[in-house]
Scaffold this motif. Structure first.
Motif, short mmCIF file in Angstrom:
data_model
loop_
_atom_site.label_atom_id
_atom_site.label_comp_id
_atom_site.label_asym_id
_atom_site.label_seq_id
_atom_site.Cartn_x
_atom_site.Cartn_y
_atom_site.Cartn_z
N TYR B 32 1.04 -1.37 -0.01
CA TYR B 32 0.00 -0.10 0.17
C TYR B 32 0.82 1.05 -0.05
CZ TYR B 32 -3.62 3.28 1.89
OH TYR B 32 -4.55 4.28 2.14
N ILE B 34 1.04 5.74 -0.23
CA ILE B 34 0.29 6.87 -0.22
C ILE B 34 1.08 8.09 -0.51
CG2 ILE B 34 -1.05 8.55 1.56
CD1 ILE B 34 -1.50 6.21 3.37
N ARG B 93 3.54 1.02 2.78
CA ARG B 93 3.21 0.18 4.11
C ARG B 93 4.04 -1.08 4.03
NH1 ARG B 93 -2.81 -1.06 4.96
NH2 ARG B 93 -2.73 -2.66 3.34
N LEU B 101 4.04 2.69 8.06
CA LEU B 101 4.35 3.49 7.19
C LEU B 101 5.89 3.90 7.17
CD1 LEU B 101 1.24 5.80 6.57
CD2 LEU B 101 1.79 3.81 5.17
#
Lengths: 112, 113
Positions: B32, B34, B93, B101
């Motif tokens: 993941y 971001i 992640r 993170l």
């Protein structure tokens, strides 16, 4: 309404003092974090709490002690402050561990 | 993220142009990612995310591209505006690190009027 709030925004203190930074989130999140951002903008995680329990404790001097009185609060207490502690400290929260994090406005700590 | 070097990489673009900010991540087990935007004096703010089972995701004026083969992430901003001036961070992640993170070193975007 501020989702993640920190106080104070600025903190100037002398070496050797003890200080605390407070953090509150009103998002109903389970997980809260403390990050340190240095002068080069590098963000490093310090601690992570999930439902008031410590789940991550990176290599941080034990002069730093987080306290989570409840799920909505994660405070950071620092003993015997040193010059190298000068940085911006960010609190963050997320719904669960590993999901999107919401950051507070930061606390700029200056140790003289 | 981008190499954690001694300086903050800077991208300077003309207002109205498209911007591309790149990020190299380190962990092939990351699932993941971001992108965050940090304006001066403020905390990082979520822009867009992408899961590892996707290679592209679009938002309003922003697109994130993920190339897992070379472990590369990019953020594209269309029609860059002065309000886009900020430091941009990618974060990954890491599943094998307690879902933590890990942030890249950041890229400063400067928009020239």
């Amino acid at each position: 309404d501020t989702a993640v709030s920190q106080t104070p925004k600025y903190l100037v203190t002398q070496m050797g003092n003890d200080k605390s930074i407070k953090c509150e989130q009103n998002l109903g999140h389970d997980t809260m974090y403390w990050y340190k951002q240095d002068s080069k903008k590098f963000l490093k995680i310090m601690f992570s709490y999930n439902n008031k329990e410590l789940i991550i404790n990176e290599t941080v001097p034990n002069r730093f002690s987080p306290k989570s009185p409840d799920k909505a609060h994660l405070n950071l207490h620092i003993n015997s402050l040193e010059l190298g502690d000068s940085a911006v400290y960010f609190c963050a929260s997320s719904r669960t561990s590993g999901s999107e994090q919401y950051f507070g406005p930061g606390t700029r700590l200056t140790v003289t | 993220g981008e190499s954690v070097g001694l300086h903050l990489p800077t991208l300077s673009v003309q207002e109205g142009d498209n911007s591309i900010i790149n990020c190299a991540y380190s962990n092939s087990a990351s699932d993941y990612f971001i992108w965050y935007k940090q304006e001066s004096g403020k905390g990082p703010q979520f822009i867009i995310d992408i899961r590892s089972n996707m290679d592209k995701r679009q938002g309003q004026r922003v697109t994130v591209l993920l190339n897992k083969t070379v472990k590369h992430l990019s953020l594209q901003i269309a029609a860059t505006q002065p309000g886009d001036s900020a430091v941009y961070f990618c974060a990954e992640r890491e599943r094998n690190a307690g879902n933590m993170l890990t942030f890249g070193g950041g890229t400063r975007l400067m928009v020239k009027p």
